[in-house]
Each structure stands twice: as structure tokens, then as C-alpha cells.
Design an enzyme around this catalytic site. Structure first.
Site, PDB file in Angstrom:
ATOM      1  N   LYS D 249       0.789  -1.234   0.000  1.00  0.00           N
ATOM      2  CA  LYS D 249       0.000   0.000   0.000  1.00  0.00           C
ATOM      3  C   LYS D 249       0.817   1.279   0.000  1.00  0.00           C
ATOM      4  CE  LYS D 249      -3.761  -2.574   2.026  1.00  0.00           C
ATOM      5  NZ  LYS D 249      -4.468  -3.026   3.226  1.00  0.00           N
ATOM      6  N   ASP D 327      -9.501  -4.590  -1.712  1.00  0.00           N
ATOM      7  CA  ASP D 327      -9.025  -3.687  -0.662  1.00  0.00           C
ATOM      8  C   ASP D 327      -8.669  -2.351  -1.322  1.00  0.00           C
ATOM      9  OD1 ASP D 327      -7.564  -2.315   1.269  1.00  0.00           O
ATOM     10  OD2 ASP D 327      -6.725  -4.154   2.113  1.00  0.00           O
ATOM     11  N   HIS D 425     -15.294  16.174 -20.694  1.00  0.00           N
ATOM     12  CA  HIS D 425     -15.641  16.110 -19.275  1.00  0.00           C
ATOM     13  C   HIS D 425     -16.781  17.074 -18.976  1.00  0.00           C
ATOM     14  CE1 HIS D 425     -12.343  13.562 -17.983  1.00  0.00           C
ATOM     15  NE2 HIS D 425     -12.904  13.547 -16.789  1.00  0.00           N
TER      16      HIS D 425
END
Lengths: 433, 433, 433, 433
Positions: D249, D327, D425
Site C-alpha cells: 500500500k 481492498d 468532461h
């Protein structure tokens, strides 16, 4: 010279301290005659060699007889240049060029002095020079100039840390006031970049240092400034006067982004036909572009570098540094370089950007010997008279960047030609070319 | 010597090519007398200097007269060492030590030859040596040995790329077979680390190279191996024989993790009382630990380095490299170092780890001149006879790491003493010590 | 509802485009009744699920029935939030705290909403909260605030590039003028950091964006600004409106140095007795300091990270982000964190610095559903009315940093207790605690 | 239900501990009836919400009513999934695809479930899918599979450290012996990479973990293994069972080089005419190649990333992770990606390499709720029966990499079309498309 013999014996016995040897010879053998200072230092060096020779049985003849007169007198003190001197190391020097430069500071044709032990390096630079000259020369510029040191202070709490960082960024008077602490007339504090991690405050101080590389001047200034700052800050502490955020002699990304020493760029447009003539037949702007992408970007990123996006900038740089008396440990950070090879209409747009070239025309090894001659050869032998007066060193930076560009252009093209790089190294090492 | 004068004039006119000058003098002036080879090369260097002097008006006296005999004959070819030679650069050399080493290969007391222009450097190493010796000496070891090159190939599709990478990892016969391609008896391929990015396959080839640093031998080997590999792989292409994943002369993290050259570690336990005696009163194991954490880790991480977790490894390293004839461009990657300073029961546990020390006792600049003498002084003058026979260079690596440890120990302690570092630089530069 | 059935069939046949489904249902089934907008979107989602179920034979019951009303109407257009919506993903949410914060913006006691699938995470944060509260609370601050985008332009030559970079740094009028191009009242350009590599000019534009994270607003602004700039620059080209120097959603060192989003710091002084009470007996400030050095610095530097100098910041951060509706891809850059654990007189000085926390209380996922409730629970539900009015988001940033600090404090202490971390994970996963 | 009311009151008074609430309700309200377990947990969550609502005055209606049944019973213990649960967070989910994949494990047409709050993301993936499908599909592969943890040990001296590292590399019996310590039948130690820094030894243990992501299993295993190793090593100490060399992580380069989780590659050849049809007229293989070079390499290297050489891998990845129950903190390391866009004969050779994709089809959030349905939709719902039986998760890894490739292909092409990215966008956010 019995006196000298006697001193040698006492030195061998440990009766004379290392740091007193030169002074003792100067005083006792040469009666403090300033004109014999270099001889005194050379004698000291030879004595040290002899002692080492006797204790080891190894002959140090060449070291003993190599002589570099870098000593001096300052307010009655004898400056030996470095300590425990035994002579000098010799590195072979070649002279590439002349190369045509259209720079901001370097304008005209310049030789490229290169001290190296690596076969093929000077020849490689020379082939790059050939391509550059056939392309009408290279364009260079200096976009940043500043030497940095970063003391690290600790605040009593994060609020105090934040408050002080804001002041450092906004209070122009503070910079002016801190400049009063700096005794060296060739150093002027320009600004301070503060970086905070909790209570720890890194103050990256950026100074102008004239034609000098400036690290020693800035170190002294940063100690004086840290002392001054801490006088007014209650509960603060000095952790270290040099925190590696400077960053000195390590490959760091902060030097890439913020610059250190000089930031220099070079560009040259090489027509397709020049590529064909100077390099192998298969070499085109497109093939060079692909090699540079794969080697300098895909390979470099996979290798986990943060500064090495080039073919081999360190090779030309180290040779140029050794020839011109630069601090060789600066090769680490100064060799940071981004090379670009864009295949464009008609040829190759080749560029080199060196964000942190730490270089000098005065101070340290640049003052003496072969380095001084090399600097003069480059028209960089004059010395500026103030922190801002640094055209000599900027000229040198542009020439240095040119040497790097010449070698990287050559090697990129050599690799675009397949196995040529390995073959030519072998051939040159074998004397076949 | 009229003949020489005539050659000089023709050279000045451009009638003689740079790469033919030595050979022409050797043949025409010295009648190809092998015993006069060095003189011929020195003459050629002087001629080049004269031409540059005449065209620029700058005197190159010292360069012209500095002479480093690094030429040779090989199968009738004249090897000039480097090309376009004009002389040699001189860097002052000091001799620190002797320092006590209990290494795997370095056992006993060793001088530390250091060629540098930086005042305070040799004195700094010497103070570190003092602390080391008072602590009973330093322990050293070599944990990795291998020189790498990484050609980059392109597969026709990712399936072919994967299949080949698996083969490279699992097929031991392949390695044996590829070794047959290597002509150099001092180079042996040990293993290949393949790295795949899509269809691009980087083959990081790791070789034993005896006492040589090995880069040139490995470059040649990697070209031969790439050629051999591609012969059997349909639809594959060579992109470059050197992809920067090697990584040569750039600060890269792969060299940290996988090693390059030698990986060397040193440790010394310095009792509190030694810290007090050698350094300032306030210097304790705890204060040194804190400085090293803040400078070498907190500061270094913030600076964005991936290899510079040390006080100033490059300083000692560059000086040691210049004194012993190493490739100075390798300072970039060889100076990668992790320093640890743990305050433990009774004192300071000080450690230096250098994962990628690219060093040699044979080849390039180590063969000649002052470097050769320095290597002999260190007991590293012998030459191994096979790729595995490399005790000389491992010994040298341990001594080099010791020099780095001595300086970093000293400077960490100096910084733990507050402003001392800056003050002592100034004092030394002023000759006050 | 026959109409709906018919639309479903036509959609299954491919007669209705994905992007028209919601609008068609809204118009044809609900007669464009604004109060039924969410129902229309939910129907569309269920239709998509049914089609996928039918084609695959897999039941999507939970997805089909999970409903998050994030649609809206804007000038007659139906905004579906995201495209091709089929429902919502569910992530379990726990509530740690309340924790005492003495921040610049967060003042008082705050719950910590955490959405995660990882057992032991909420319990870990809670144990950290316990230690923080027993230590009198945590101190927090915001030291930087700004959202960045970096278009990349190409100059015709390096001189033009340099000239423009200087203008960008020095010409304050330029910034004011460029601000006129920005239509969004919540975005204001503050300054531009120019970075030059040869002819390529990266313009890192830094904006204030109120309580919004700001990326979309800034993207639009940067396109408008790039257009405006290029209008006046002859021979220049746009390479890309977003060059990865921003840096968005990649772990980059420029975000560490220059900040992105918010830079936040937290500190807490944990007395030794609190460490003993909350954690295992062997846990002392010194043992925690050593674990943090070895894990977060020695281990992290060896791993080659440039942003991960923490125990496990991403764990708490990702959970906090999921609970409060942040852009989950921002976990990459926002989780950059430096943790410090200094053993000082009386206890542990624990600090967390997060340089690039990209966070919002308005916009995207923060506007709707469970996220909106979580933000209100934290007192961050109000919305600022200008680019500078951003106390809500700064409060949120401080609370987020507190959650990270709580978990990292806990896990550092758990690791200082030896094998505890592994044991407790297992125990919690087994329900033994 | 008076009992529940009474428990709530006692909980509000602090008489019931957080970790006992579920068990108490299960036992006292539902008489330990296993079929009511989920209800008991949901009741507990609602009670926590109510208490928070009452103390803050903020309504948590949506959180309170969102229900994710992830509790279970294990040997009489109640497993609550996470601790202090109050409900669930909702993230909107869209369904892109189906996309044609010719992978090692993914073969056929696959939907791409994406949970995100970002407008334009699903539409962007879908446009990439369109280009991929028109190009005949994408090819994928898994080249590495292994989960790592790295405990850190301290040797008494560097000799002991070296000796042990050699043993770890060479002694295959050791690995077999250590495997006996591992109780989890789904975890098998494959090999250990030792890294030494002085006396500190990092043991990067790499395990097979079947279809599970494996981090918890490996953490437990690494504690057991460290315990076992230390039993035989005199004078050694455990520093931490997880040293950040894993690396978990955090964005780290070791995960790039050595892999973590799965290493996955994808390639697609997009003909020029497909580029023209799907994207704007100006988009060619050459223009995409240039954007990818400048953005993903020139910009990324200047930004100082070591893992982010892509357009925006984290966007698609985070959405795919949220939809499939991964996760979310793993987004940091799993989003590491190298994108290549080579302009070749006839079109664009587009490739994505993801070296450290930490992903699962069993364990944690993948077991329950909407995630389970999404996994079944992808044909990844089965569960392997041994550490090596992991075709489900490899299939999932290939599908995930496809989602990333689709979005990055789309966004690279959008940026090659100039301002399009910003415009689209805005248009999508406004509902204009």
C-alpha cells in the site's frame, strides 16, 4: 639539504604532526621565503611519499614527482590546498572540438577538454561535434543560477513551524536582514524555500555566488544565517546545518525541479542527410527517436532512476569536470540530464537539459595547474567581481552541456545503428580506427 | 627534429587526421621502435597542444608537459589509451590512514589515497580513521559481485515475450550455451534477469569479470549474446544493446536492489568515550543517531533521492576513485550508500552499505601512472587470472568502503556538534588548523 | 408498467443507445416529471441489470436493488452522475471515535467514518484514538491549499521557451488576465510554476477551488488558459492539456514538494504511561521510534518509494475516502505521508505530514447518499461560496489526517510489540476479541 | 422489541463495549439463532447510528438503512467483518463492455463493472472498449503471481547477516522446512529474497495464495516464519514483522521490479482507420505515440514518479476494485502501470503493463454483497482449492488490466485530439452527450 633530511626523520618518527609538516619546512628550510612556498609544499609531499614507501616497500615514484602547485599564504597561514598531500593523480586529457556554439554566453568555436581513462569517449564526442558542426552548430542557454544549502531546524510545535515558514516566504525584509550575516562578498542570499515536516523545518537557502561553484561560501553563510534565525526563535533547535535537502552530491529530484548550480539546455537540429553522412546508413531521425525513447525513458523508468534520462551524460561530464578542475563528487548530481530526440520534418531535433550543473571558473581545483589552462582555453579564465557577475561560469556551463550533448547525440546514433556501439568500443580499444 | 616539425605543420593544415597522428610519428620519426612508443605519443600530444595554443593564443604549458604513458601496441596497432590526447589533468593527492580493517579481503592496516581539490576532505577522512582505529578497527565484507549490461529486444507479441522470459529464468543450458559466444576469457555470464514490459524484453546480463570493473568486456559480450539469441527468435528485433537497465552511470534503484559491481558493507562500534575524545564534547551516540536520521533519511527522502542515504559518500568515493584510476563517471552510481548510526549500549554502531561499487584493479586508468602506484600501495597490484579470481578488487572495494565510512562517520559527528562543520571548513580553508 | 417493459425490450435489442436510456424513461414513462427523476434513473439501472442477467445467467439482485440517487437536471439535460449505471457497490462502514482534535479548523470531538472490508482496521484506528484522547488530543493544521493541472506546450526553440517561462514567473498581470478566461466562479488561478525541458514547457497551474477538490474545474480552466496563451504565441503548439506534472492519481515527488490539494500535519505527544496502558508492556517511546525508523525510513528507502514513509497511511485514508465520497483513485497520491516518531523527554512525539491530500466536501460523490451524511456528521456539510471560502474542506482534511495518524500510531506501537500485529489480525478475523 | 431498546440504552450509557454489541444482541435478542445472525449485526449497526445521531443531531438515515451482510460465525465466535459497523457506504456502479479478451485466463466477452463517482469515466472505458472490439479484441497475460511480506531481523554483526542471507538464497530445504510453520492451507512460501543493509536483514517472503489476495495469510505466515528462524539464530532480534519492503500500500519500485500480487500485460493493435472512426479525425498512431511519450514519460519522469507511467490507470482500477470488493488501499500500489503506444505499420500498438496488481476473488470484501455478484458476472465466482489453484483470480486480473487499458487508450487518444478531454468532461458533466 640536511635540514630537510632531519625533518623527514622526525616526521617518520611521528614527532611532527601531519598538519605542521609544510609549515615547518617552509619556515625552517626556506626561511619563510614566500617565493619558495611551492617548493616547501612539494618537499613535504615527497617526505610523506618516502615514509609510505619505506613502510610498505612500494615505490611511489610517479606520485612523488607529480607536482601541482596549489598552495598559498593567507594572513600568515600556509594553505596547503588539501591536507596530507603526497603529490597528484594524473588523468589523460584529450581535446575534442572545436565545436560551434550559439549560446547566451558561449558564442563561437570552442575546444572541449576531456580528462578520462575511457577509450572511445573523446572520439565519440568528436563524432558528435562533427554532426553538430555540419548542422550549423548548437544553441545553448542557462535558465537557472543558484547554489543551495538547507539547514534543518526544529520548532517547539507545528504551529510555530507553520508560522515561521510563512514568514520566510513572505517577508522580503527578512532576506535582506539575513544577508547582513553573510561576510563573503561573493555570496548573496536570494531566497529561501521552506519545507515543513511536522515540527521540522528545512530551509533551502539559494544564493548567487558569482563565478564560484559556491558550496563552501554557502555552507558558511547558512551556518551564520541559522545562528541568526535561532537567536530570535524561542524553543527552537538546530538539528543540522546541512540536511540533504540541498542536495549536495546525491542524485535528488529536488535538484531537478528547483535547480542547483546552473540549469542549462542545448538544442540542435540535425538534418537527415547529416545523420546519414556522419553515422551509419540505417540511422534516421525516427530510429534515433525510438532508441532514445526505449533507452532513456522506458529503460530508465524501469530502472528506477529519478535523474538519469539520458544516454550517458556522466561520461562526458566527468571528463569535462576532471579537465577543468571541478569537484569530482559533483558528478553525481551534475550529470542529471534529460535527453530528447524528436523526429521532425527534415531531421532530428536533439535536446539536452541539465537542471543541476554545479560548476565553477574560480575556487578549488579551478585555480591551479592544468585546470586553469583548460579554463583559459575556453575563454573562461577571467573572474567576476560580485555575486551576479558570472558570465564566465555560465559560458563554461554552456560549453559543458555542449560536450554532453555531443557525446549523447553520438551514442544515441551509434545505438540506433544496432551493434555498432559495442563494435566500435572494441575497435578503438584495439586501435583499429 | 625536422621530421616532427614537418608533421606538426601538416597536422595544423589538416592534412593528417587526428587518429593518425601518433602512428605517423611513431612510424616516421621513431621508425616504429617499440621502446619509443611513449615518446611518440607524447610528441603527438605536444603537437596538438601547440596547434591549440597557436589558434587561441592561450598557453597550455602544464598540460603540454604533463605526461602519462598509457599507450601500447596490440597486434601491430598503436593504442593511444584515449583519442586526441594532449597531456594529462592533475588532481592533488593526499594520503590518509593507515586504518585498521578486519575485512574478508582487506586484513591489516591500509593507507587511503585520495585525489581531490576539496580542502578538509583528507583531514576529515583522517579524523574518521582516528575514531575507527581507537575503536579497534572496522569490519568489512563483499556480499555481491557482478557486472551487468541489459540489451533490449522486442518480441512479435506478448506471448512470445513471456515464453522467452521464462526460458531465460529456467533454462540453465541456455546460459552455458550463451557463454560460448563470449570470447573474453575474463568474462563469464552468470545469469540473466529478464524484465518484460509488453513486447519489450530487457535482459539484464550479470557477469563475473575478475579483477576488472568489466563494463567494456560485458558490453562486447552482451552484443554477441544478443546476436546469438536473436538468431533463433523469429520476428524479434534488437532495440538497443544497452537499455539503461544495466544501469551504467546513472543513479538507479535497480542497482541498489540487485547490486552492480560489488556490494560492500562496513561496520564499526565506536565507544562513547572515543566519540568524546575524537569529536566535540557534546557528541554522543544518541546525538549522532539523530543527525543521521534527520539528514540521511528524513532530509534525503524529502529530497527525492533513491540512492543517497548517507552524509556525503560521494566525496570520499570520488577522491578514492581519482587516486586509483577508476572510471570517474562511475562516481554517480558507485556513491549510492546507506549509512546507519544506531545508538546502542555503550556507544555508536556505525554502518555503511554500498550496493553498487563499480571498481577495478586492472583495465582502463588502473593500469598506468599514479593510479598503478596507489593500487600497489594498497596491496591490490596483482591481477587475477580468471573471471572468479578477483580478490584484489574485492580487497580494494573494502578499502574504498572504509574510506567512505571514515568520512561519513566524521562528518556525521561534526554535524552532531552543531555548527562545527561549517566552522572547520572555513578554518581549514584559511589554514588555521 | 408496459411502457417500461417495452423500453427494456428495445434496449435489449440495441435500439436504444446506452446514453439515452435514462432520458427516454424519464420522458416517456414519467412524463418528464422532475419529482420522478430518480425513479427513472433507478428504472434504467434495473433494466441494464436485467439485460446483463439475461445474457449471462448471473443474478445481480443486490446490485439491481442498491440505489444511490445521484442524478439531476441541468438546463433541461438529465445528468446521470455516471454513465451506464446499474446500481451501486456497497462497502461496510464503521464509526471510530470520537477523537479530540485541536486543529486550525477542526476543533472538538469528531467521529471517524471508515468504509472498508478489512477486519482490524476500525479497531486499530479506535485504539489509536484511545491513545490520542488519553494524551489530551491531537493538534492539526493545513499548510497548503491548491489544486493543480499542467498543460504541456512546445515552443519553436529554447529561447522562446525560456522567455515565456520568465514571463510566467514574473508577470503578475498575466495571471490576472488568464483568470478572465476561467468561467467557473469556484476556480481562481493563483500562480503558475513553469518547468522547461528544452523547447517543452510544462505549466503547472495552481488554483483555489473552494470546498471542492477542484480537479474538473481546474481541467476546464487549464484548457481555456492554454488556448488563451497559445493565441499570442507564434509557432507554439499544445502537446497535451494534462502532462502528468499535475500530478493526478500517480505517486509523484512533485506533489510532495509543491503540495496538491491540501498539505496537512498532525502531532500528538503521547506520555510513556499512555503507551504502556494502551499498548503492550514493552512498548516505549524508544521502541516505537526504532520501529518507525526501520520500517518507514530504512525499509521504505530500500523499497524505492518516493512518497510512502509511513506505517500504512493508505489504509485509514482509503476507508475515510470511501465513507465520505471522495474520488477513490486519489488514494494513490493522497496517501503520501511522512510519519515521525521521536522519543523525547517523557514520551513519544508522534507526527504525520500529508503533503497532497486531494479532498472535497462538495462535488462528485460528496454530494449524495451515505457520503453526504458522513460529511454532515463531521460538521463539514456546509458549502463555501467562493474559491477562498473553504473552511469545510480544510476541517475535513484535518479530520482525515487524524484518522491516518490514529491508525499509524496504533500500528507502529503494535509492531514495536513484536508479533502483535499478526496475532491481532488473526484474532480479530477469528472474532476472538 | 424491548430487549433491543434496553441494549441500546445500556450501549449509549457506555455499559456495553463496542466489540460486544453484536454478540449481545445475537445472544439475548435472537437466542443465538444462526439464521438471524445478519439481523443481529444490522440491529447493532442501527443502534450505533442512533447513538451518533442523538449525540450530534445529524440524521444518518441512509447509512443506517444500508445493509451489507458480511458477518459470520466461526467456532462459536461471531465475526462482524469489520468492527464498530454502522452500515455501508454506497458508490454508484456502471457496467461497461462487453469487451473481447483473448487472454491466458480470460477468453471471450466480458462486462466491466465500475463503481465510481466520476462522470465520464464509464463512458471513457466504453469508448476504449469500442476501439478494442473494432480492433478484434485485446490480448492479455499474467507473468507473475505471488504475495509478499518482509519481516526485518537484526544480526549480531555483518558476518552473521551475510551468512544467513546466503543460506536463504541457496538452501532449498530451508524453504521446505519453513513451510511447515504455515498453518493456512491456502498459503505456500515459494522463496525468500534477502536484502542486507549492514546487520539488518530484510526477508521478502513470496507466497502463493490461491485465489485470495493473500496479505493476511502471508502476514500470519511471516510472523510464524520469523519466529521459527529466530529460534535457531543466536544473538538475532526481530525488528518488525513488516518492514515496508513488502511493499504494502505504498508506491514502491521494488514491487515494479519483483512484482507483487499479479503482474499483468495487455496489448492491442488498433488500425489507423479504427482510430479515425472511434476518435476525432486528427487522431493517428503517431499523434497518440507523441502524447503518450510526452505525458507518460517526459512529464512523469519530471514529476518524480517511480510507478506512474500511464495516462490514468488509477481511475479505471479504483472503479474496478470498488465494484469487485478489493481492498481499496491497494489502489496505491496496484495502479502502477507502464503504458506504451508505438506507431507501427498500419496503426497503433498499444500496451499496458501492471507489475503489482493485488487482487482477489475470495476473502475480504469479495465474499459478500454486490462484489460477489460482480465477480460471478465476470465468471470469477468459483474458488480454487489450493495455493496454486488460482485461475479465477488470474482471469480477474486480466479483465482488470483490460479495463485499465480501455480507459488509458481512450484518454490518450482524447488528449491526442487537443482540448477534447476537457471539453468532453464538461459536456458529460452537463449531460450534453
Amino acid at each position: 639539504m640536511d635540514k630537510l633530511k632531519e625533518i623527514k626523520d622526525r616526521f617518520a618518527e611521528g614527532e611532527i604532526k601531519q598538519q605542521h609538516l609544510e609549515t615547518m619546512i617552509f619556515n625552517e628550510v626556506y626561511d619563510s621565503d614566500a617565493s619558495r612556498l611551492q617548493d616547501a609544499c612539494h618537499d613535504a609531499a615527497r617526505i610523506r611519499c618516502s615514509v609510505a614507501e619505506e613502510s610498505t616497500g612500494v615505490s611511489l615514484d610517479l606520485i612523488k614527482n607529480s607536482r601541482l602547485d596549489n598552495s598559498g599564504l593567507s594572513e600568515g597561514h600556509l594553505l596547503t590546498g588539501i591536507e596530507m598531500k603526497v603529490g597528484a593523480a594524473l588523468i589523460p586529457m584529450g581535446l575534442a572540438g572545436p565545436v560551434k556554439i550559439s549560446g547566451e554566453y558561449a558564442k563561437g568555436e570552442y575546444y572541449l577538454p576531456l580528462a578520462t581513462n575511457e577509450a572511445a569517449l573523446v572520439a565519440g564526442v568528436q563524432r558528435g561535434v562533427k554532426a553538430i558542426n555540419m548542422s550549423g552548430g548548437i544553441r545553448t542557454q542557462v535558465t537557472f543560477d543558484g547554489m543551495s544549502r538547507a539547514p534543518l531546524l526544529e520548532a517547539p510545535d507545528i504551529d510555530a513551524a507553520k508560522k515561521f515558514c510563512i514568514r520566510v516566504q513572505e517577508d522580503r525584509d527578512l532576506i535582506q536582514e539575513l544577508n547582513k550575516e553573510i561576510k563573503d562578498p561573493f555570496v548573496r542570499l536570494e531566497y529561501i524555500e521552506p519545507y515543513q515536516l511536522g515540527t521540522k523545518v528545512f530551509l533551502r537557502m539559494v544564493c548567487k555566488t558569482g563565478d564560484a561553484m559556491g558550496m563552501n561560501g554557502v555552507t558558511k553563510a547558512s551556518a551564520d544565517i541559522a545562528r541568526r534565525i535561532l537567536k530570535d526563535l524561542e524553543g527552537w533547535k538546530l538539528i543540522t546545518i546541512s540536511s540533504n535537502l540541498c542536495t549536495d552530491k546525491k542524485a535528488s529530484h529536488i535538484n531537478i525541479l528547483q535547480g542547483r548550480g546552473k540549469s542549462v539546455h542545448a538544442e540542435v537540429f540535425v538534418p537527415e542527410e547529416v545523420l546519414q553522412k556522419v553515422f551509419k546508413k540505417g540511422v534516421t531521425s525516427r530510429s534515433v527517436e525510438r532508441v532514445v525513447f526505449h533507452k532513456c525513458y522506458l529503460g530508465s523508468t524501469l530502472s528506477g532512476t529519478i535523474s538519469g534520462f539520458n544516454v550517458n551524460a556522466a561520461n562526458a561530464l566527468a571528463a569535462f569536470f576532471a579537465a577543468t578542475g571541478q569537484d569530482m563528487a559533483h558528478v553525481v548530481s551534475s550529470s542529471a540530464a534529460f535527453v530528447q530526440a524528436d523526429a521532425v520534418e527534415g531531421g532530428l531535433h536533439f535536446m539536452v537539459s541539465m537542471p543541476s550543473l554545479e560548476i565553477a571558473t574560480i575556487g578549488g581545483g579551478t585555480n591551479f595547474g592544468t585546470a586553469r589552462e583548460a579554463l583559459k582555453l575556453l575563454g573562461c579564465g577571467e573572474i567576476g567581481t560580485s555575486p551576479d557577475d558570472n558570465e564566465n561560469v555560465k559560458r563554461l556551463a554552456e560549453i559543458c552541456c555542449t560536450a554532453v550533448a555531443a557525446l549523447d547525440l553520438n551514442t544515441a546514433c551509434a545505438q540506433a545503428a544496432g551493434y555498432e556501439m559495442a563494435d566500435s568500443h572494441v575497435a578503438l580499444a584495439r586501435g583499429e580506427k
